[in-house]
Scaffold this active site. Structure first.
Site, PDB file in Angstrom:
ATOM      1  N   LYS A  38       0.816  -1.212   0.000  1.00  0.00           N
ATOM      2  CA  LYS A  38       0.000   0.000   0.000  1.00  0.00           C
ATOM      3  C   LYS A  38       0.853   1.267   0.000  1.00  0.00           C
ATOM      4  O   LYS A  38       0.623   2.174  -0.788  1.00  0.00           O
ATOM      5  CB  LYS A  38      -0.928   0.030   1.230  1.00  0.00           C
ATOM      6  N   ARG A  41      -9.886   0.860   8.507  1.00  0.00           N
ATOM      7  CA  ARG A  41      -9.478  -0.528   8.663  1.00  0.00           C
ATOM      8  C   ARG A  41     -10.571  -1.378   9.271  1.00  0.00           C
ATOM      9  O   ARG A  41     -10.471  -2.603   9.284  1.00  0.00           O
ATOM     10  CB  ARG A  41      -8.282  -0.578   9.602  1.00  0.00           C
ATOM     11  N   ARG A  82      11.672  -5.173   5.287  1.00  0.00           N
ATOM     12  CA  ARG A  82      11.377  -3.749   5.027  1.00  0.00           C
ATOM     13  C   ARG A  82      12.293  -2.834   5.832  1.00  0.00           C
ATOM     14  O   ARG A  82      12.499  -3.019   7.015  1.00  0.00           O
ATOM     15  CB  ARG A  82       9.917  -3.458   5.396  1.00  0.00           C
ATOM     16  N   ARG A 127      11.255  -0.931  11.400  1.00  0.00           N
ATOM     17  CA  ARG A 127      10.221  -0.519  12.333  1.00  0.00           C
ATOM     18  C   ARG A 127      10.116  -1.484  13.501  1.00  0.00           C
ATOM     19  O   ARG A 127      10.246  -2.681  13.337  1.00  0.00           O
ATOM     20  CB  ARG A 127       8.877  -0.414  11.599  1.00  0.00           C
ATOM     21  N   ARG A 176      -0.668  -8.615  13.783  1.00  0.00           N
ATOM     22  CA  ARG A 176      -1.326  -7.612  12.936  1.00  0.00           C
ATOM     23  C   ARG A 176      -2.115  -8.280  11.822  1.00  0.00           C
ATOM     24  O   ARG A 176      -3.199  -7.824  11.449  1.00  0.00           O
ATOM     25  CB  ARG A 176      -0.284  -6.655  12.344  1.00  0.00           C
TER      26      ARG A 176
END
Ligand code: ADP
Ligand code: ZN
Length: 218
Positions: free
Chosen positions: A14, A89, A128, A164, A175
């Site tokens: 996204k 969400r 990431r 992160r 998540r």
């Protein structure tokens, strides 16, 4: 006018695709994560509350999210169109967004649903790296999208890249569970509204971008 929602699991692409779309359409991307990190950086009371949820991989309560989004969507630069990344969400956030938009006589025009299996999410998020400069936050992946200049620095602004806190395997799994439980009803809802465009998010970044552009007719 384009009021676009990017929907998909964590790591579906996204953020990566929102940035490309934003440059192409000349409208801002509004990322909830970015708004959160802005508050955290300013070390406000709200920021400290947010950080306690994020560090556990939990979702920040809807009233906080709605409040931040409502403020952001009242700003002038959003009036010609926006790309929403990571909000709404849940079903109650969707109702709130509909209300916020209605105040300005607006509505969502397209929902891009980036579909990827959980395994892909895990693989992508654990690789990431993001720019540590919170006004930049460019996204990279150690193998799929590495920085081109210096391996540890952001191509755009030169700041160091960091991982992160919530991109650990356990937090990612948590998540993803929440995502499946709460976001599936949204997908069904937008499909019924006739504004859902499903894109195969497992393809290379440039191909996903192409499919999104085709769905939007641009
Ligand atoms: P989201 O915003 O949905 O959580 P991101 O855009 O941050 O997802 O992407 C997660 C990670 O996967 C990033 O490291 C990004 O560079 C990488 N990535 C994004 N899209 C693709 C893709 N199509 N193929 C391979 N890696 C991708
Ligand atoms: Zn940067």
């Amino acid at each position: 006018m384009y009021n676009i929602l990017m929907l998909g699991a964590q790591g579906s692409g996204k953020g990566t695709q929102s940035e490309r779309l934003s440059a192409k359409l000349g409208i801002p991307t509004i990322s909830v994560g970015h708004l959160f990190r802005g508050e955290i950086d300013k070390n406000t009371g709200l920021g400290r509350t947010i950080v306690s949820y994020m560090d556990r991989g939990d979702r920040v309560p809807s009233d906080i999210v709605n409040q931040l989004m409502s403020g952001r969507l009242a700003e002038d630069d959003t009036m010609a169109g926006v790309i929403l990344d990571g909000y709404p969400r849940t079903f109650d956030q969707k109702d709130e967004l509909d209300k916020i938009f209605a105040e300005h006589g607006r509505q969502l025009t397209h929902v891009i649903y980036l579909k990827v299996p959980d395994e892909t999410s895990l693989q992508r998020l654990s690789g990431r790296w993001v720019c540590s400069n919170t006004t930049c936050e460019e996204n990279y992946h150690i193998t799929f999208n590495p920085p081109k200049k210096d391996p540890n620095k952001c191509d755009k602004c030169g700041s160091p890249l960091i991982q992160r806190q919530d991109d650990t395997p356990d937090a990612i799994r948590h998540r993803l569970e929440l995502y499946h439980k709460d976001t599936q009803p949204l997908i069904d809802h937008y499909r019924e509204r006739g504004i859902l465009y499903e894109v195969n998010g497992e393809q290379p970044i440039a191909k996903v971008e192409e499919d999104i552009n085709a769905a939007l007719g641009i």
